[in-house]
Enzyme design. Structure first.
Site, short mmCIF file in Angstrom:
data_model
loop_
_atom_site.label_atom_id
_atom_site.label_comp_id
_atom_site.label_asym_id
_atom_site.label_seq_id
_atom_site.Cartn_x
_atom_site.Cartn_y
_atom_site.Cartn_z
N LYS A 89 -2.93 -0.62 -0.05
CA LYS A 89 -2.88 -0.80 1.40
C LYS A 89 -4.27 -0.67 2.05
O LYS A 89 -5.21 -0.16 1.43
CB LYS A 89 -1.89 0.22 1.99
CG LYS A 89 -0.43 -0.01 1.52
CD LYS A 89 0.53 0.93 2.24
CE LYS A 89 1.97 0.68 1.78
NZ LYS A 89 2.93 1.55 2.52
N TYR B 17 8.14 -6.08 6.56
CA TYR B 17 8.81 -4.81 6.88
C TYR B 17 9.96 -4.99 7.87
O TYR B 17 10.33 -4.04 8.57
CB TYR B 17 7.78 -3.80 7.39
CG TYR B 17 6.90 -3.26 6.28
CD1 TYR B 17 7.41 -2.40 5.31
CD2 TYR B 17 5.56 -3.61 6.20
CE1 TYR B 17 6.61 -1.90 4.29
CE2 TYR B 17 4.75 -3.11 5.17
CZ TYR B 17 5.29 -2.26 4.23
OH TYR B 17 4.50 -1.76 3.22
N ASN C 284 -0.14 5.41 3.40
CA ASN C 284 0.16 6.05 2.11
C ASN C 284 -0.31 5.26 0.89
O ASN C 284 0.27 5.36 -0.18
CB ASN C 284 1.64 6.43 2.04
CG ASN C 284 2.55 5.23 2.20
OD1 ASN C 284 2.10 4.10 2.19
ND2 ASN C 284 3.84 5.49 2.34
N HIS D 30 2.02 0.21 -1.89
CA HIS D 30 3.41 -0.26 -1.77
C HIS D 30 3.95 -0.48 -3.18
O HIS D 30 3.22 -0.89 -4.07
CB HIS D 30 3.46 -1.59 -1.01
CG HIS D 30 4.78 -2.30 -1.14
ND1 HIS D 30 5.88 -1.92 -0.41
CD2 HIS D 30 5.19 -3.32 -1.95
CE1 HIS D 30 6.90 -2.70 -0.74
NE2 HIS D 30 6.51 -3.55 -1.68
N GLU E 206 8.68 -10.68 -3.03
CA GLU E 206 7.38 -10.24 -2.56
C GLU E 206 6.26 -10.85 -3.40
O GLU E 206 5.23 -11.28 -2.87
CB GLU E 206 7.31 -8.70 -2.59
CG GLU E 206 8.27 -8.06 -1.58
CD GLU E 206 8.46 -6.55 -1.77
OE1 GLU E 206 9.31 -5.98 -1.06
OE2 GLU E 206 7.77 -5.95 -2.63
P1 DAT Z 1 8.20 3.26 0.72
O1 DAT Z 1 6.86 2.62 1.08
O2 DAT Z 1 8.03 4.53 -0.04
O3 DAT Z 1 9.14 2.29 0.05
P2 DAT Z 1 9.82 2.89 3.12
O4 DAT Z 1 10.22 1.57 2.54
O5 DAT Z 1 10.88 3.82 3.56
O6 DAT Z 1 8.87 3.70 2.11
O7 DAT Z 1 8.87 2.63 4.36
C1 DAT Z 1 7.89 1.61 4.33
C2 DAT Z 1 6.63 2.13 4.94
O8 DAT Z 1 6.84 2.48 6.30
C3 DAT Z 1 6.09 3.42 4.30
O9 DAT Z 1 5.35 3.16 3.12
C4 DAT Z 1 5.24 3.96 5.38
C5 DAT Z 1 6.03 3.60 6.65
N1 DAT Z 1 6.90 4.72 7.04
C6 DAT Z 1 8.09 5.07 6.49
N2 DAT Z 1 8.61 6.15 7.09
C7 DAT Z 1 7.73 6.49 8.07
C8 DAT Z 1 7.69 7.52 9.06
N3 DAT Z 1 8.68 8.42 9.17
N4 DAT Z 1 6.60 7.55 9.90
C9 DAT Z 1 5.62 6.64 9.81
N5 DAT Z 1 5.59 5.64 8.90
C10 DAT Z 1 6.63 5.57 8.05
MG MG Z 2 10.10 0.61 0.71
#
Ligand code: DAT
Ligand code: MG
Length: 139
Positions: free
Chosen positions: A11, A51, A114, A117, A128
């Protein structure tokens, strides 16, 4: 559909912080083979679409802005049980909860930024990966 491939993005935070090499090293050390890889950038439209599942979440706008703000590394990876094993390698979404030895534990700075991905299913890995790479770019 192959079930031994996943899709990843390094990222914008991790690219900006100089962690491309460190992250690719962790990926290859863990036994993943690189099938496709490039430095690219998501448009706002790309990030919104990618997303879309989170469109109703309060962090969606911030997430779209972050994911499109700078270059990313997109890659298709191959390994037995790739989707699940790669999720284990990246660690929990929130780096505060990520296990020792995971990519997010080492390189992520916050739940929003974070570092990496990882696809959450074989179906999404295929969608994807094919969004970024033509068949002739998949080795
Ligand atoms: P992951 O990337 O572990 O699959 P996800 O699909 O639930 O997690 O969410 C996609 C992204 O959205 C994640 O990498 C970072 C952002 N995100 C998720 N939960 C969040 C939160 N509570 N606050 C801010 N950003 C968040
Ligand atoms: Mg995810």
């Amino acid at each position: 559909m192959t079930t031994n491939r996943t899709f990843t993005m390094i990222k914008p935070d991790a690219v900006q912080n100089g962690h491309i090499g460190g992250i690719i090293n962790m990926i290859t050390e863990a036994g993943f083979k690189i099938i496709s890889m490039k430095l690219t950038q998501l448009t706002i439209t790309d990030a919104k679409k990618f997303y879309e599942v989170h469109a109703e979440r309060p962090f969606y706008g911030e997430l779209v802005e972050f994911m499109s703000r700078g270059p990313i590394v997109a890659a298709i990876l191959e390994k037995n049980n790739a989707v699940e094993d790669f999720r284990d390698l990246i660690g929990a979404t929130n780096p505060a909860d990520a296990a020792e030895g995971t990519i997010r534990k080492r390189y992520a700075t916050s739940i929003g930024e974070n570092a990496v991905h990882g696809s959450d299913s074989n179906e999404n890995a295929e969608l994807e990966g094919s969004f970024h790479f033509a068949g002739r770019e998949q080795f």
